[in-house]
Design a protein around this motif. Structure first.
Motif, mmCIF file in Angstrom:
data_model
loop_
_atom_site.group_PDB
_atom_site.id
_atom_site.type_symbol
_atom_site.label_atom_id
_atom_site.label_comp_id
_atom_site.label_asym_id
_atom_site.label_seq_id
_atom_site.Cartn_x
_atom_site.Cartn_y
_atom_site.Cartn_z
ATOM 1 N N TYR A 171 0.918 -1.133 -0.031
ATOM 2 C CA TYR A 171 0.069 0.015 -0.114
ATOM 3 C C TYR A 171 0.702 1.359 0.032
ATOM 4 O O TYR A 171 0.415 2.440 0.044
ATOM 5 C CB TYR A 171 -0.853 0.031 1.342
ATOM 6 C CG TYR A 171 -0.230 -0.005 2.749
ATOM 7 C CD1 TYR A 171 0.248 1.217 3.245
ATOM 8 C CD2 TYR A 171 0.211 -1.209 3.303
ATOM 9 C CE1 TYR A 171 0.855 1.219 4.491
ATOM 10 C CE2 TYR A 171 1.172 -1.057 4.050
ATOM 11 C CZ TYR A 171 1.080 0.127 5.030
ATOM 12 O OH TYR A 171 2.119 -0.064 6.016
ATOM 13 N N VAL A 172 2.088 1.026 -0.220
ATOM 14 C CA VAL A 172 3.007 2.210 0.214
ATOM 15 C C VAL A 172 3.297 2.826 -1.235
ATOM 16 O O VAL A 172 4.285 2.789 -2.139
ATOM 17 C CB VAL A 172 4.423 1.709 0.844
ATOM 18 C CG1 VAL A 172 5.301 3.097 1.066
ATOM 19 C CG2 VAL A 172 4.223 0.984 2.019
ATOM 20 N N GLU A 173 2.537 3.803 -1.617
ATOM 21 C CA GLU A 173 2.537 4.628 -2.815
ATOM 22 C C GLU A 173 1.806 5.961 -2.596
ATOM 23 O O GLU A 173 0.714 5.929 -1.721
ATOM 24 C CB GLU A 173 2.079 3.849 -4.029
ATOM 25 C CG GLU A 173 0.943 3.312 -3.987
ATOM 26 C CD GLU A 173 -0.206 3.983 -4.764
ATOM 27 O OE1 GLU A 173 0.111 5.194 -5.470
ATOM 28 O OE2 GLU A 173 -1.543 3.988 -4.036
ATOM 29 N N ARG A 174 2.037 7.036 -3.314
ATOM 30 C CA ARG A 174 1.465 8.262 -2.837
ATOM 31 C C ARG A 174 0.113 8.505 -2.910
ATOM 32 O O ARG A 174 -0.562 9.072 -2.209
ATOM 33 C CB ARG A 174 2.408 9.434 -3.903
ATOM 34 C CG ARG A 174 1.768 10.641 -3.480
ATOM 35 C CD ARG A 174 2.483 11.766 -4.162
ATOM 36 N NE ARG A 174 4.114 11.551 -3.499
ATOM 37 C CZ ARG A 174 4.465 12.316 -2.455
ATOM 38 N NH1 ARG A 174 3.401 13.050 -1.840
ATOM 39 N NH2 ARG A 174 5.529 12.203 -2.210
ATOM 40 N N ASP A 175 -0.656 7.860 -3.765
ATOM 41 C CA ASP A 175 -2.174 7.937 -4.007
ATOM 42 C C ASP A 175 -2.618 7.173 -2.976
ATOM 43 O O ASP A 175 -3.563 8.017 -2.219
ATOM 44 C CB ASP A 175 -2.500 7.350 -5.528
ATOM 45 C CG ASP A 175 -2.387 8.066 -6.555
ATOM 46 O OD1 ASP A 175 -1.823 9.402 -6.385
ATOM 47 O OD2 ASP A 175 -2.540 7.725 -7.759
ATOM 48 N N THR A 176 -2.394 6.018 -2.640
ATOM 49 C CA THR A 176 -2.923 5.579 -1.368
ATOM 50 C C THR A 176 -2.442 6.449 -0.093
ATOM 51 O O THR A 176 -3.348 6.266 1.064
ATOM 52 C CB THR A 176 -2.337 4.024 -1.148
ATOM 53 O OG1 THR A 176 -2.881 3.298 -2.337
ATOM 54 C CG2 THR A 176 -2.953 3.442 0.081
#
Length: 327
Positions: free
Chosen positions: A287-292
């Motif tokens: 889940y480690v991405e900017r949008d999330t």
């Protein structure tokens, strides 16, 4: 409000666009994860609000006894098994949780599968060391993808598999998920021996509950093909403790791509899977991405602000607020 945020590994929260909504409030951000209860209590001692990053810090009944100032917990994401909800309710502390990482987690799961099948990491690293083409990869097209856990993430990965020309089957442990899988046009296999033995690739998307803990056993893994790839981006505990490392050493399945571990964070490569040549391991980045992160923390911040206004939202224990409101 005095808000304490722990476990911001990348020191990225202050750089999210939603963070400006906390202007005017006292906010403390910590990058590390503490495991000693006394140290955690000291960190959150002055907090009115604890803003939790996923399941990185456990909130236990004994910890709550050390936090008399804590009035509200705002969780990023819906999973809250790390919070003793009954203890929070008993102490009159509302707990709010919301947010989904469906597409981010599904993308990583399929990315790990593709990287494993085509030996992408191995070939890239060997290329850097001066070598050229050292392995033969495997095409996903025409091979059988098994999905264990046909929820939002599992169904998305199933769709990716179909788009890549894979034969998708779903392990039919629950009637509701089996029905949805059939409606989506996928084969449902109820017999676990048949399911595990047929998988060329297995992607696990089971929620961690008391009934799913250790659900996948050493016997299940022993049924898998020596050419099969197992991908787990859900929770490590759904596989019986120690079973996967032993299975990989025995060669069934032949390879695993793993993003989740029984204890986190892991430093110093201190995990058995990291020592195996037939395992590709990533540090829980599903889940480690900017949008999330923007979505997760926007929810968490809005939950805290709504509580401050006396209009709490997304409560996991709404009876706390109802009790206070009618007192």
């Amino acid at each position: 409000m005095n808000i304490v945020i722990s476990d911001d590994y990348q020191d990225c929260i202050r750089n999210l666009s939603c963070f400006s909504k906390l202007d005017g409030h006292q906010v403390s951000i910590h990058r590390d994860t503490l495991t000693d209860e006394a140290a955690i209590a000291e960190r959150f001692a002055q907090a009115d609000v604890a803003l939790l990053v996923r399941e990185r810090t456990r909130i236990t009944a004994s910890l709550l006894e050390r936090l008399p100032n804590l009035k509200f917990i705002s969780q990023t994401g819906r999973a809250a098994n790390h919070v003793d909800l009954a203890a929070c309710t008993a102490r009159g502390i509302p707990v709010a949780a919301e947010g989904s990482a469906t597409h981010a987690a599904a993308e990583l799961a399929f990315g790990l599968l593709l990287a494993s099948a085509r030996n992408i990491v191995v070939e890239a690293e060997r290329f850097k060391s001066g070598q050229w083409q050292t392995t033969l990869g495997v095409s996903l097209r025409g091979r059988t993808l098994g999905i264990a856990g046909y929820g939002k993430i599992g169904s998305t990965v199933a769709g990716f598999g179909k788009a890549f020309g894979m034969k998708v089957m779903v392990w039919g442990e629950r009637p509701d998920s089996s029905r949805r899988a059939r409606e989506d046009g996928f084969e449902v296999v109820a017999d676990r021996r048949e399911f595990f033995s047929r998988c060329d690739a297995l992607s696990i998307h089971l929620r961690l509950t008391p009934s799913s803990c250790g659900m996948i056993s050493a016997s299940d893994l022993d049924l898998m093909k020596p050419t099969a790839i197992l991908v787990n981006t859900s929770r490590a505990e759904v596989i019986a403790e120690g079973a996967l490392a032993s299975a990989l050493q025995a060669g069934r399945p032949g390879f695993a791509a793993i993003d989740v571990y029984e204890r986190e964070p892991i430093h110093g490569a201190d995990h058995p899977l990291l020592k195996l040549p037939n395992a590709l391991c990533t540090p829980h980045i599903g889940y480690v991405e900017r949008d999330t992160y923007e979505a997760y923390f926007n929810f968490a911040i809005e939950q805290a602000l709504a509580w401050e206004r006396g209009e709490p939202m997304n409560l996991l224990n709404p009876e706390v607020w109802e009790r206070r409101r009618t007192a």
